[in-house]
Design an enzyme around this catalytic site. Structure first.
Site, PDB file in Angstrom:
ATOM      1  N   HIS A  77      30.190  66.470  42.942  1.00 41.21           N
ATOM      2  CA  HIS A  77      31.631  66.496  43.223  1.00 41.21           C
ATOM      3  C   HIS A  77      31.832  66.232  44.713  1.00 41.21           C
ATOM      4  O   HIS A  77      32.053  67.126  45.517  1.00 41.21           O
ATOM      5  CB  HIS A  77      32.222  67.854  42.835  1.00 41.21           C
ATOM      6  CG  HIS A  77      33.719  67.874  42.891  1.00 41.21           C
ATOM      7  ND1 HIS A  77      34.476  68.570  41.994  1.00 41.21           N
ATOM      8  CD2 HIS A  77      34.607  67.284  43.722  1.00 41.21           C
ATOM      9  CE1 HIS A  77      35.762  68.416  42.274  1.00 41.21           C
ATOM     10  NE2 HIS A  77      35.852  67.639  43.335  1.00 41.21           N
ATOM     11  N   GLU A 414      47.632  66.303  51.289  1.00 42.62           N
ATOM     12  CA  GLU A 414      47.312  67.721  51.149  1.00 42.62           C
ATOM     13  C   GLU A 414      46.983  68.291  52.528  1.00 42.62           C
ATOM     14  O   GLU A 414      46.219  67.688  53.286  1.00 42.62           O
ATOM     15  CB  GLU A 414      46.151  67.932  50.177  1.00 42.62           C
ATOM     16  CG  GLU A 414      46.499  67.471  48.755  1.00 42.62           C
ATOM     17  CD  GLU A 414      45.414  67.788  47.744  1.00 42.62           C
ATOM     18  OE1 GLU A 414      44.332  68.274  48.149  1.00 42.62           O
ATOM     19  OE2 GLU A 414      45.652  67.541  46.548  1.00 42.62           O
TER      20      GLU A 414
END
Length: 548
Positions: A77, A414
């Site tokens: 990831h 973000e």
């Protein structure tokens, strides 16, 4: 987490020919590699799953003697090519070492420390801690990350002390790397002429380079300092305009990001492209459940985010398959609607429970999207200025591109805020600061006590994305250049952009990144990592370029 790789048992005859004398007791197979968004892939690589640290050592020594490079693999990831690089072929002299299969030990070392194998996922670690009344202040949103991967790139959450808040013993507002009390790594031993396991305590000089090693080492086990668990309340809002939340300091008395930071210390803003109202999350320490909060006993409480809503999925499909990138404003508004309506429909706008259950909020089923990443070091009283200047430039550039019929961003911005890696947090005399953590303090700027994390997310393959992100990067580097703030890269994300690709800008790779830490710090870290791995077993093309 990337999709579980296809594992093909090794043909003994082929293995004997291509990997002669490979340790017979180590499971060996062929495997595909896929990073989080599938931008870095390789098929048919040799991989293995050592049953424990001593088998890891055997594998590393075999690789050294046979001219292969070892790449530790956890959940894959990540975005940046720190494991393998683009274009890696199946016959490349690379060996993947899967840590998540067996390096998964968990045990309390003391009432305030835990011994953890680096293949343990963050969800498993936080669950174990919760069962023993322990926890951390902040953690990344995905629970499937392995601890080893998280520590290699100074993984973080979002938290600074609220005004008047005192740091609890055993906690840190910095990265997870700052919780390490000791670590065990595979390193070269000159006396024995081989790689061996060696444990480094936090006060040892070499430990500082291994705390955030970027894949230039292989750590098998760590001991972490932890503290008493806390209950957190997480309130979500979608009613504050970006112009107010991200306003320039002094321009408004309204609801600003810095205002929420002062009050509660833990914020995250998710601003979908071409929309005006961000999704703002605010966490606060709350020993007892507020009357309006829903008690959550498990993590991942935003199902509308974890499972891509049908309208969003259909728009993404059209954009990717039909090249309908002009639908980015429609997609942005669909994502905002999914969040705003989903928070109400699932009663998720006001959550309360043990820290793990509000900190972990992202499943592997979420939309796979590319992201850049930067850490801006500054003082707490300059956070709003950093956010205001960044968002103003981002908005101006996005509008300018759209006016020309170009839509390089279809995801979100973000923003998170953390403290720095203060080694005093672990309670060890002489504890070393992680040398290569983006949260490393600058000795010449002691007033810089805060990091603003900035990410822009967009679908892989979006036209003009790299050119746009290159402009963003150049803006950050020239605006936050060391006067009142300083830009560093976020290791696991995209950076060093040219107009065509990430991790390619020679100036950023060769000068900007080392300079952001200080040439002495960077040189010291590189020297330690080279000495502990003089044969370059732990490396790849990107790391070779960074540390040359």
């Amino acid at each position: 987490m990337a999709a579980v790789p296809t594992l093909l048992p090794a043909d003994p005859a082929v293995a004997a020919q291509e990997l002669p004398d490979f340790p017979a007791d180590v499971a060996l197979y062929r495997s595909a590699y896929r990073n989080w968004v599938g931008e870095i892939t390789a098929d048919g690589l040799w991989a293995c799953a050592p049953a424990g640290p001593h088998q890891v050592v055997s594998v590393v020594n075999w690789a050294w003697r046979h001219g292969r490079r070892v790449r530790a693999r956890g959940s894959s990831h990540g975005w940046s090519p720190l494991t393998i690089t683009r274009g890696t072929e199946s016959d490349a002299p690379v060996l993947l070492v899967d840590t998540a299969s067996h390096l998964t030990g968990l045990s309390l070392e003391s009432p305030t420390s835990v011994r953890v194998g680096t293949g343990v996922t963050l969800e498993a670690l936080l669950t174990y801690l919760e069962e023993h009344g322990l926890g951390v202040t902040a953690a990344p949103a995905p629970g499937n990350l392995t601890l080893g991967g998280a520590l290699a790139i100074d993984a973080h959450g979002t938290a600074v002390p609220a005004r008047g808040e005192q740091r609890p013993a055993g906690h840190t507002y910095g990265s997870l790397s700052n919780l390490v009390l000791s670590l065990t790594a595979v390193v070269w031993d000159e006396d024995s002429g081989a790689y061996v396991l060696r444990t480094y305590d936090r006060d040892e000089a070499d430990c500082a380079a291994l705390l955030t090693h970027l894949g230039r080492s292989l750590v098998t086990e760590v001991v972490l300092r932890v503290g008493a668990n806390t209950n957190l309340r997480c309130v979500s809002r979608t009613d504050i305009p970006a112009g107010e939340l991200f306003a320039a300091p002094g321009s408004t008395e309204g609801r600003t990001l810095a205002g929420f930071l002062d009050r509660d210390g833990r914020v995250e803003a998710i601003w979908f492209a071409f929309t005006e109202f961000p999704w703002l999350k605010v966490w606060s320490v709350s020993p007892t459940r507020p009357l309006t909060s829903r008690h959550v006993t498990t993590p991942y409480n935003y199902p509308f985010s974890d499972n891509v809503p049908r309208p969003v999925a259909e728009l993404v499909g059209r954009m990717v398959s039909d090249g309908a990138w002009h639908l980015a404003p429609v997609l942005g508004n669909a994502q905002y609607d999914a969040a705003a309506l989903g928070l109400v429909a699932t009663l998720s706008a006001d959550l309360w429970g043990p820290s793990k259950n509000t900190l972990l909020c992202l499943r592997p089923t979420t939309l796979r999207i590319a992201t850049n990443g930067y850490a801006v070091l500054t003082s707490r009283d300059r956070v709003q200025r950093v956010v205001a200047e960044f968002t103003a430039f981002y908005r101006e550039r996005l509008t300018a591109y759209a006016d020309r019929g170009r839509f390089p961003v279809n995801g979100s911005v973000e923003i998170r805020v953390t403290g720095l890696d203060d080694p005093a947090d672990v309670g060890v005399d002489g504890a070393r600061t992680p040398l290569l953590s983006a949260l490393r303090p600058r000795e010449d700027r002691p007033e810089w006590d805060t990091v603003v994390w900035l990410n822009i997310l967009t679908l892989p393959g979006t036209p003009y994305a790299e050119a746009f992100l290159s402009q963003i990067e150049r803006f950050l580097l020239r605006t936050f250049d060391g006067e009142y703030a300083l830009t560093r890269v976020e290791w696991s994300k995209g950076w060093a952009y040219t107009r065509d690709s990430a991790w390619s800008d020679g100036e950023v790779l060769g000068a900007v990144v080392p300079g952001s830490f200080g040439e002495d710090v960077w040189g010291h870290a590189a020297g330690v990592l080279d000495r502990l791995d003089p044969h370059g077993v732990f490396g790849n093309a990107l790391l070779d370029r960074l540390f040359r």
